[in-house]
Motif scaffolding. Structure first.
Motif, PDB file in Angstrom:
ATOM      1  N   GLY A   1       0.856  59.619  25.611  1.00 29.13           N
ATOM      2  CA  GLY A   1       1.353  60.973  25.423  1.00 29.13           C
ATOM      3  C   GLY A   1       2.160  61.177  24.164  1.00 29.13           C
ATOM      4  N   GLY A   2       2.357  60.125  23.381  1.00 28.00           N
ATOM      5  CA  GLY A   2       3.055  60.283  22.105  1.00 28.00           C
ATOM      6  C   GLY A   2       4.520  59.912  22.115  1.00 28.00           C
ATOM      7  N   CYS A   3       4.990  59.252  23.184  1.00 23.57           N
ATOM      8  CA  CYS A   3       6.395  58.858  23.236  1.00 23.57           C
ATOM      9  C   CYS A   3       6.685  57.769  22.205  1.00 23.57           C
ATOM     10  CB  CYS A   3       6.749  58.353  24.629  1.00 23.57           C
ATOM     11  SG  CYS A   3       8.481  57.876  24.819  1.00 23.57           S
ATOM     12  N   ASP A   4       7.846  57.821  21.596  1.00 26.83           N
ATOM     13  CA  ASP A   4       8.274  56.807  20.641  1.00 26.83           C
ATOM     14  C   ASP A   4       8.452  55.478  21.370  1.00 26.83           C
ATOM     15  OD1 ASP A   4       9.417  55.240  18.715  1.00 26.83           O
ATOM     16  OD2 ASP A   4      11.172  56.504  18.377  1.00 26.83           O
TER      17      ASP A   4
ATOM     18  N   LEU B   1       9.967  52.858  20.567  1.00 27.21           N
ATOM     19  CA  LEU B   1      11.329  52.335  20.453  1.00 27.21           C
ATOM     20  C   LEU B   1      12.241  52.925  21.524  1.00 27.21           C
ATOM     21  CD1 LEU B   1      11.811  52.234  16.576  1.00 27.21           C
ATOM     22  CD2 LEU B   1      11.618  50.285  18.138  1.00 27.21           C
ATOM     23  N   TYR B   2      11.983  54.177  21.890  1.00 26.65           N
ATOM     24  CA  TYR B   2      12.765  54.770  22.980  1.00 26.65           C
ATOM     25  C   TYR B   2      12.527  53.990  24.272  1.00 26.65           C
ATOM     26  CZ  TYR B   2      14.106  57.826  26.789  1.00 26.65           C
ATOM     27  OH  TYR B   2      14.663  58.313  27.949  1.00 26.65           O
ATOM     28  N   ILE B   3      11.261  53.683  24.549  1.00 22.46           N
ATOM     29  CA  ILE B   3      10.944  52.930  25.759  1.00 22.46           C
ATOM     30  C   ILE B   3      11.562  51.545  25.687  1.00 22.46           C
ATOM     31  CG2 ILE B   3       9.091  52.041  27.216  1.00 22.46           C
ATOM     32  CD1 ILE B   3       7.302  54.246  26.156  1.00 22.46           C
ATOM     33  N   ALA B   4      11.506  50.918  24.505  1.00 21.54           N
ATOM     34  CA  ALA B   4      12.079  49.575  24.343  1.00 21.54           C
ATOM     35  C   ALA B   4      13.565  49.573  24.675  1.00 21.54           C
ATOM     36  CB  ALA B   4      11.845  49.083  22.923  1.00 21.54           C
ATOM     37  N   ARG B   5      14.284  50.608  24.230  1.00 24.45           N
ATOM     38  CA  ARG B   5      15.718  50.694  24.533  1.00 24.45           C
ATOM     39  C   ARG B   5      15.951  50.837  26.034  1.00 24.45           C
ATOM     40  NH1 ARG B   5      15.568  53.979  19.835  1.00 24.45           N
ATOM     41  NH2 ARG B   5      15.547  55.883  21.081  1.00 24.45           N
ATOM     42  N   ARG B   6      15.117  51.643  26.686  1.00 24.29           N
ATOM     43  CA  ARG B   6      15.269  51.829  28.111  1.00 24.29           C
ATOM     44  C   ARG B   6      14.932  50.552  28.895  1.00 24.29           C
ATOM     45  NH1 ARG B   6      16.313  57.019  30.168  1.00 24.29           N
ATOM     46  NH2 ARG B   6      16.391  55.843  32.099  1.00 24.29           N
TER      47      ARG B   6
ATOM     48  N   GLU C   1      10.071  46.910  16.301  1.00 26.93           N
ATOM     49  CA  GLU C   1      10.658  47.323  15.028  1.00 26.93           C
ATOM     50  C   GLU C   1      10.006  46.601  13.846  1.00 26.93           C
ATOM     51  OE1 GLU C   1      14.909  46.768  15.571  1.00 26.93           O
ATOM     52  OE2 GLU C   1      15.142  48.950  15.702  1.00 26.93           O
ATOM     53  N   ARG C   2       9.630  45.337  14.050  1.00 27.08           N
ATOM     54  CA  ARG C   2       9.053  44.551  12.963  1.00 27.08           C
ATOM     55  C   ARG C   2       7.586  44.908  12.709  1.00 27.08           C
ATOM     56  NH1 ARG C   2      11.658  39.535  11.614  1.00 27.08           N
ATOM     57  NH2 ARG C   2      13.652  39.293  12.683  1.00 27.08           N
ATOM     58  N   LEU C   3       6.802  45.074  13.786  1.00 21.26           N
ATOM     59  CA  LEU C   3       5.360  45.272  13.638  1.00 21.26           C
ATOM     60  C   LEU C   3       4.927  46.722  13.723  1.00 21.26           C
ATOM     61  CD1 LEU C   3       3.921  42.304  15.748  1.00 21.26           C
ATOM     62  CD2 LEU C   3       4.538  42.364  13.325  1.00 21.26           C
ATOM     63  N   GLY C   4       5.712  47.547  14.433  1.00 24.06           N
ATOM     64  CA  GLY C   4       5.299  48.927  14.629  1.00 24.06           C
ATOM     65  C   GLY C   4       4.170  49.027  15.633  1.00 24.06           C
ATOM     66  N   SER C   5       3.517  50.193  15.653  1.00 19.41           N
ATOM     67  CA  SER C   5       2.421  50.437  16.593  1.00 19.41           C
ATOM     68  C   SER C   5       1.074  50.173  15.918  1.00 19.41           C
ATOM     69  CB  SER C   5       2.464  51.889  17.086  1.00 19.41           C
ATOM     70  OG  SER C   5       3.665  52.137  17.798  1.00 19.41           O
ATOM     71  N   PRO C   6       0.077  49.719  16.674  1.00 18.67           N
ATOM     72  CA  PRO C   6       0.105  49.450  18.116  1.00 18.67           C
ATOM     73  C   PRO C   6       0.489  48.016  18.465  1.00 18.67           C
ATOM     74  CG  PRO C   6      -2.130  49.286  17.328  1.00 18.67           C
ATOM     75  CD  PRO C   6      -1.290  49.631  16.120  1.00 18.67           C
TER      76      PRO C   6
END
Length: 438
Positions: free
Chosen positions: A279-282, A284-289, A317-322
């Protein structure tokens, strides 16, 4: 072909197929089936001000238009994104004149009403109350959070649900056969499986399903409107599922992920994680949670969970998506499978309550640092016993809390994972305290 039908052809299919009668309306059976309050009110023309709350494409605007039609009211639509208090006042003036001259009510439909601030919402309250306006608001956000209590008290909220795939298929089939408003004159050819694929891509949104259908048919004009699988895939590929960043759907989905991890369901946790990513969620937000979950719901039952969660955050943070998302998925699955304990979370919250309750209590003298001669003369650090000099590196019955606080035990390890061993250790230390008392 008359002028109206020519003009209609320039409208999107979703607009042309907008239901104009109860018989044409699909979905929302909990509101619109026979005997339901909203259906009965429509049939009798006994309408009150209301708020429609639900996802996009579920019929909020259509229902508002049908209400105006059944009550004989003039329909005026405003978008809360574009309109301001000036527009509301202009609408009120028109409504008052119409009521005075024609004795006819005005239905004011406000789309995305949650975008109005308090003063804008307050602007039409008197006219809703005195009957000048029949107010119908539409929102994708929880009204209890986004709308004023004064407005909510003067309206009734109806919850609209996402349409099922079966309902979307029916809507598309009607559009395909309809020769006046739909695609019937083109006689397009689509299989049942293709309609199902469009329905799945539309994600409960009737407007989106008709838009995708129309685009697929248009791209098949050179093949006599026979939609190929290749054409259909080109149309629906890349469509994102519904995910309103910052809206209620956002918090509902992260809540579902968190509770799936807490409930030790790796499959459900992975589903909600991928649903949010899709759905387009960041990420990094999920990683923090996920890091939060590691401390809140696993804690010392498996301290590795926190390290794995932090590592996943770092990889993202190092590799990014996906690429990084796979590391988060690994952490989510590990946390869901790990032993669970909220002992740290509960201890932290209880300690915070005590800090607020007792205030800034004095630190016991024997625990204070004594870097200067004056501090030593004042007794700072006096009688402190260095734990490493004691048997088992433990001082029985030593006081570490303030003098005016009761002896509390915030941390209560559970009988799961590593906390089983921690509980045994703490029990042994307390037995040393009892021996020292004797």
């Amino acid at each position: 072909m008359n002028e109206t039908s020519v003009a209609d052809e320039f409208q999107p299919l979703a607009e042309r197929m907008r239901p104009t009668s109860l018989a044409q309306f699909f979905g929302q059976s909990h509101l619109m089936s026979a005997g339901k309050p909203l259906r009965v009110a429509l049939e009798k023309g006994q309408i009150h001000s209301m708020v429609f709350w639900g996802p996009p494409g579920t019929g909020k605007t259509t229902l508002a238009r049908m209400i105006a039609q059944h009550t004989g009211a003039e329909f005026i639509a405003l978008s809360a994104v574009l309109a301001g208090v000036k527009d509301i006042r202009a609408t009120v003036d028109i409504a008052q004149q119409r009521h005075a001259v024609e004795n006819r009510q005005t239905l004011l439909f406000v789309d995305e009403v949650h975008r109005f601030n308090k003063s804008q919402q307050d602007a039409f309250l008197p006219f809703v109350e005195d009957g000048t306006l029949l107010f119908v608001g539409a929102t994708t956000e929880n009204p209890s959070f986004e709308l004023n209590n004064a407005l909510l008290s003067r309206t009734r909220t109806y919850v609209l649900k996402r349409l099922t795939d079966e309902e979307l298929v029916i809507i598309m089939q009607v559009a395909i056969k309809d020769t006046d408003r739909g695609l019937g004159k083109l006689q397009p050819t689509l299989t049942e499986e293709q309609l199902q694929q469009i329905a799945q891509a539309a994600d409960g949104d009737a407007r989106r399903s008709l838009t995708l259908l129309e685009l697929a048919v248009e791209l098949s004009a050179d093949e006599d409107y026979k939609v190929s699988d290749t054409t259909l895939q080109n149309v629906i590929t890349g469509g994102l599922r519904r995910f309103d960043k910052g809206g209620e759907a956002f918090y509902d989905q992260i809540s579902a992920l968190h509770k799936s991890v807490r409930g030790s369901s790796p499959d459900a946790a992975l589903y909600w994680f991928t649903r949010m990513i899709d759905g387009g969620c960041d990420p990094l937000y999920i990683a923090r949670r996920v890091v939060r979950m590691a401390s809140e719901d696993i804690g010392n039952a498996d301290p590795r969970a926190l390290s794995i969660a932090l590592n996943a955050w770092d990889v993202q943070e190092r590799l990014g998506s996906p690429e990084g998302e796979l590391a988060i998925a690994q952490a989510v699955i590990y946390l869901a499978c790990a032993a669970k304990s909220n002992a740290v979370y509960s201890a932290f919250n209880t300690a915070m309550q005590d800090v607020k309750q007792y205030g800034s209590l004095e630190i016991p003298l024997h625990l204070r640092n004594a870097p200067t001669k004056l501090m030593k003369e004042l007794g700072y650090g006096k009688h402190y016993r260095y734990a490493h000099d004691e048997p088992d590196a433990y001082v029985p019955n030593e006081q570490y809390l303030p003098d005016d606080m009761p002896d509390v035990q915030y941390y209560q390890p559970v009988n799961r994972g590593l906390e089983t061993k921690i509980a045994e250790k703490l029990a042994w230390l307390r037995s040393l305290d009892k021996k020292a008392e004797n």
